[in-house]
Design an enzyme around this catalytic site. Sequence first.
Site, PDB file in Angstrom:
ATOM      1  N   ARG A 119       0.811  -1.233   0.000  1.00  0.00           N
ATOM      2  CA  ARG A 119       0.000   0.000   0.000  1.00  0.00           C
ATOM      3  C   ARG A 119       0.835   1.270   0.000  1.00  0.00           C
ATOM      4  O   ARG A 119       0.354   2.349   0.322  1.00  0.00           O
ATOM      5  CB  ARG A 119      -0.981   0.027   1.181  1.00  0.00           C
ATOM      6  CG  ARG A 119      -1.960  -1.118   1.172  1.00  0.00           C
ATOM      7  CD  ARG A 119      -3.191  -0.800   2.013  1.00  0.00           C
ATOM      8  NE  ARG A 119      -4.109  -1.896   1.988  1.00  0.00           N
ATOM      9  CZ  ARG A 119      -4.080  -2.913   2.842  1.00  0.00           C
ATOM     10  NH1 ARG A 119      -3.199  -2.917   3.826  1.00  0.00           N
ATOM     11  NH2 ARG A 119      -4.948  -3.886   2.733  1.00  0.00           N
ATOM     12  N   LYS A 141       3.776  11.480 -11.421  1.00  0.00           N
ATOM     13  CA  LYS A 141       2.979  10.594 -12.281  1.00  0.00           C
ATOM     14  C   LYS A 141       3.737   9.286 -12.418  1.00  0.00           C
ATOM     15  O   LYS A 141       4.876   9.272 -12.907  1.00  0.00           O
ATOM     16  CB  LYS A 141       2.774  11.201 -13.666  1.00  0.00           C
ATOM     17  CG  LYS A 141       1.620  12.169 -13.749  1.00  0.00           C
ATOM     18  CD  LYS A 141       1.355  12.535 -15.205  1.00  0.00           C
ATOM     19  CE  LYS A 141       0.250  13.556 -15.325  1.00  0.00           C
ATOM     20  NZ  LYS A 141       0.081  14.010 -16.719  1.00  0.00           N
ATOM     21  N   GLU A 183      10.713  17.664 -24.942  1.00  0.00           N
ATOM     22  CA  GLU A 183       9.992  18.047 -23.716  1.00  0.00           C
ATOM     23  C   GLU A 183      10.496  19.398 -23.204  1.00  0.00           C
ATOM     24  O   GLU A 183       9.738  20.183 -22.648  1.00  0.00           O
ATOM     25  CB  GLU A 183      10.150  16.966 -22.627  1.00  0.00           C
ATOM     26  CG  GLU A 183       9.637  15.575 -23.029  1.00  0.00           C
ATOM     27  CD  GLU A 183       8.108  15.417 -22.946  1.00  0.00           C
ATOM     28  OE1 GLU A 183       7.400  16.409 -22.686  1.00  0.00           O
ATOM     29  OE2 GLU A 183       7.623  14.286 -23.165  1.00  0.00           O
ATOM     30  N   LYS A 225       7.880  22.945 -14.042  1.00  0.00           N
ATOM     31  CA  LYS A 225       7.054  21.780 -13.715  1.00  0.00           C
ATOM     32  C   LYS A 225       6.637  21.801 -12.247  1.00  0.00           C
ATOM     33  O   LYS A 225       5.482  21.524 -11.913  1.00  0.00           O
ATOM     34  CB  LYS A 225       7.793  20.484 -14.060  1.00  0.00           C
ATOM     35  CG  LYS A 225       6.935  19.258 -13.743  1.00  0.00           C
ATOM     36  CD  LYS A 225       6.981  18.178 -14.740  1.00  0.00           C
ATOM     37  CE  LYS A 225       5.902  17.153 -14.465  1.00  0.00           C
ATOM     38  NZ  LYS A 225       6.103  15.908 -15.154  1.00  0.00           N
ATOM     39  N   GLU A 235      -3.881  17.044 -12.043  1.00  0.00           N
ATOM     40  CA  GLU A 235      -4.258  17.389 -13.408  1.00  0.00           C
ATOM     41  C   GLU A 235      -5.753  17.657 -13.580  1.00  0.00           C
ATOM     42  O   GLU A 235      -6.408  17.115 -14.478  1.00  0.00           O
ATOM     43  CB  GLU A 235      -3.801  16.296 -14.389  1.00  0.00           C
ATOM     44  CG  GLU A 235      -3.687  16.828 -15.810  1.00  0.00           C
ATOM     45  CD  GLU A 235      -2.986  15.879 -16.758  1.00  0.00           C
ATOM     46  OE1 GLU A 235      -1.852  15.479 -16.474  1.00  0.00           O
ATOM     47  OE2 GLU A 235      -3.596  15.536 -17.776  1.00  0.00           O
ATOM     48  N   ARG A 239      -2.214  21.589 -15.166  1.00  0.00           N
ATOM     49  CA  ARG A 239      -1.229  20.537 -15.469  1.00  0.00           C
ATOM     50  C   ARG A 239      -1.455  19.932 -16.854  1.00  0.00           C
ATOM     51  O   ARG A 239      -0.521  19.431 -17.479  1.00  0.00           O
ATOM     52  CB  ARG A 239      -1.225  19.457 -14.381  1.00  0.00           C
ATOM     53  CG  ARG A 239      -0.095  18.464 -14.568  1.00  0.00           C
ATOM     54  CD  ARG A 239       0.162  17.581 -13.361  1.00  0.00           C
ATOM     55  NE  ARG A 239       1.279  16.672 -13.642  1.00  0.00           N
ATOM     56  CZ  ARG A 239       1.870  15.924 -12.749  1.00  0.00           C
ATOM     57  NH1 ARG A 239       1.495  15.949 -11.484  1.00  0.00           N
ATOM     58  NH2 ARG A 239       2.864  15.119 -13.088  1.00  0.00           N
ATOM     59  N   ASN A 243       0.739  18.528 -21.354  1.00  0.00           N
ATOM     60  CA  ASN A 243       0.488  17.504 -22.374  1.00  0.00           C
ATOM     61  C   ASN A 243       0.484  18.070 -23.782  1.00  0.00           C
ATOM     62  O   ASN A 243       0.048  17.396 -24.731  1.00  0.00           O
ATOM     63  CB  ASN A 243      -0.853  16.815 -22.107  1.00  0.00           C
ATOM     64  CG  ASN A 243      -0.736  15.847 -20.969  1.00  0.00           C
ATOM     65  OD1 ASN A 243       0.106  14.970 -20.985  1.00  0.00           O
ATOM     66  ND2 ASN A 243      -1.567  16.021 -19.958  1.00  0.00           N
ATOM     67  N   HIS A 246       1.043  15.914 -26.823  1.00  0.00           N
ATOM     68  CA  HIS A 246       0.947  14.508 -26.413  1.00  0.00           C
ATOM     69  C   HIS A 246      -0.264  13.783 -26.983  1.00  0.00           C
ATOM     70  O   HIS A 246      -0.238  12.560 -27.114  1.00  0.00           O
ATOM     71  CB  HIS A 246       0.949  14.398 -24.888  1.00  0.00           C
ATOM     72  CG  HIS A 246       2.303  14.639 -24.271  1.00  0.00           C
ATOM     73  ND1 HIS A 246       3.020  15.798 -24.470  1.00  0.00           N
ATOM     74  CD2 HIS A 246       3.080  13.863 -23.474  1.00  0.00           C
ATOM     75  CE1 HIS A 246       4.166  15.729 -23.813  1.00  0.00           C
ATOM     76  NE2 HIS A 246       4.234  14.561 -23.210  1.00  0.00           N
ATOM     77  N   HIS A 250       0.960  10.540 -28.472  1.00  0.00           N
ATOM     78  CA  HIS A 250       0.611   9.209 -27.948  1.00  0.00           C
ATOM     79  C   HIS A 250       0.030   8.332 -29.055  1.00  0.00           C
ATOM     80  O   HIS A 250       0.259   7.116 -29.082  1.00  0.00           O
ATOM     81  CB  HIS A 250      -0.373   9.318 -26.789  1.00  0.00           C
ATOM     82  CG  HIS A 250       0.283   9.695 -25.487  1.00  0.00           C
ATOM     83  ND1 HIS A 250      -0.416  10.144 -24.405  1.00  0.00           N
ATOM     84  CD2 HIS A 250       1.577   9.675 -25.102  1.00  0.00           C
ATOM     85  CE1 HIS A 250       0.419  10.400 -23.407  1.00  0.00           C
ATOM     86  NE2 HIS A 250       1.635  10.116 -23.820  1.00  0.00           N
ATOM     87  N   HIS A 263       9.186   8.526 -27.356  1.00  0.00           N
ATOM     88  CA  HIS A 263       8.149   9.405 -26.811  1.00  0.00           C
ATOM     89  C   HIS A 263       8.389  10.861 -27.238  1.00  0.00           C
ATOM     90  O   HIS A 263       7.490  11.530 -27.763  1.00  0.00           O
ATOM     91  CB  HIS A 263       8.154   9.273 -25.284  1.00  0.00           C
ATOM     92  CG  HIS A 263       7.174  10.155 -24.582  1.00  0.00           C
ATOM     93  ND1 HIS A 263       5.817   9.938 -24.620  1.00  0.00           N
ATOM     94  CD2 HIS A 263       7.351  11.279 -23.847  1.00  0.00           C
ATOM     95  CE1 HIS A 263       5.205  10.883 -23.930  1.00  0.00           C
ATOM     96  NE2 HIS A 263       6.113  11.711 -23.445  1.00  0.00           N
TER      97      HIS A 263
END
Length: 363
Positions: A119, A141, A183, A225, A235, A239, A243, A246, A250, A263
């Site tokens: 956990r 993330k 990036e 960031k 997000e 935030r 992206n 992206h 993606h 990426h």
Amino acid sequence: MAQLKVDLGSRSYPIFIDTDTRQLTAHLTPYLKNRNLVIVSNACVADIYLDDLKAALSKNYQVSHYLMQDGEQYKSFETFHDLIGFLLEGNYGRDTTLVALGGGVVGDLTGFVAASYQRGIDFVQIPTTLLSQVDSSVGGKTAINHPLGKNMVGAFYQPKAVLIDIKSLNTLPAREFAAGMAEVIKYGVALDRAFFDYLEVNKAAIAAFDTQTLINVVKRCCEIKADVVRQDEKEAGVRALLNFGHTFGHAIEAHMGYGNWLHGEAVSAGMVFASKVAQLNGLLTVEQVERISALLEYFKLPIVGPATMSYQDYMPHMRKDKKNLAGEIRFVIPTGIGSSKVTNQVSEAQLKQVLGFAPSAQD
Ligand code: NAD
Ligand code: GLY
């Protein structure tokens, strides 16, 4: 040495940026409450950096290591299961800290195992690629991929500290460095005009690996960031601007098969597509789109998508994007160089045009 903080109340943590991993580890002491450390890496990175890191940490900690396979396709359920098995077989308890040594693949997987094991246990990021130093190691993330979608299983889970050794970029393959620059440029276009200007002026120093310039670049990206994550950790708002590029990116990565287009390469082409959408909506001038494309091209990044991809190849992937709401695809588009917004107001005709496909009769 540069130091900054990701300010998230009780989950705040520091980012240390320097040019020597051994010296950087000295800063960890206040952030490591556990004696047991497990370094997670892959053979490629471990061959270069593991011995040094282990030697530095072994002075004060019990250190072991786990090596995963190298590659995006190993950011998987199988590796997740295998690392959990390694920890259980070794009787590692909740008094264990995982140390991610590697790029975004190692960092994302390690972070998700840390979020899930018993956990939740502590973890530290030691990012060794440009992309992971400026993006994935900061902000919490964590994820693994599902065959049906990238990063579809994960958690927001913050590390206890991030150690960035700029010198580790010296061993990075040129293509991976360029992917990280995508990036970096993303921050400038989406959020910080002065930084975009700085990148244009200093591009030759960056390409020549000038240490101080690289420290400035990585530090500024981490500052941007950290500020975004402080405002919107999960997000729900700002935030999403990180992206930029992206949604298209993606789709390229997923369609081409993970690892074929890196990426950052996919995000590079995606940022040009999104900038062209902005141009069609009067938000960017042709010259501004050309400036963005030129900076990406300078770092040998793609500014068009794969020749083999049709319009229909993009759509199913973009329809699964995590930003989508009520079934509508949402895009991040610039509203100038240095600012951006999320929009769902992109017509099929516009999409076809920016992706380079002829509109159909009904568009
Ligand atoms: P990567 O982790 O696959 O690393 C790229 C390659 O470089 C690998 O072969 C790796 O072994 C090698 N390598 C790493 N450091 C090296 C070094 N110093 N010297 C020589 N070789 C080195 O790729 P990446 O670009 O770092 O990360 C991509 C991943 O990051 C993707 O899975 C992406 O989804 C994820 N990501 C996550 C976030 C986030 O916020 N969590 C943000 C952006 C990207
Ligand atoms: N890489 C985008 C984010 O961390 O939000």
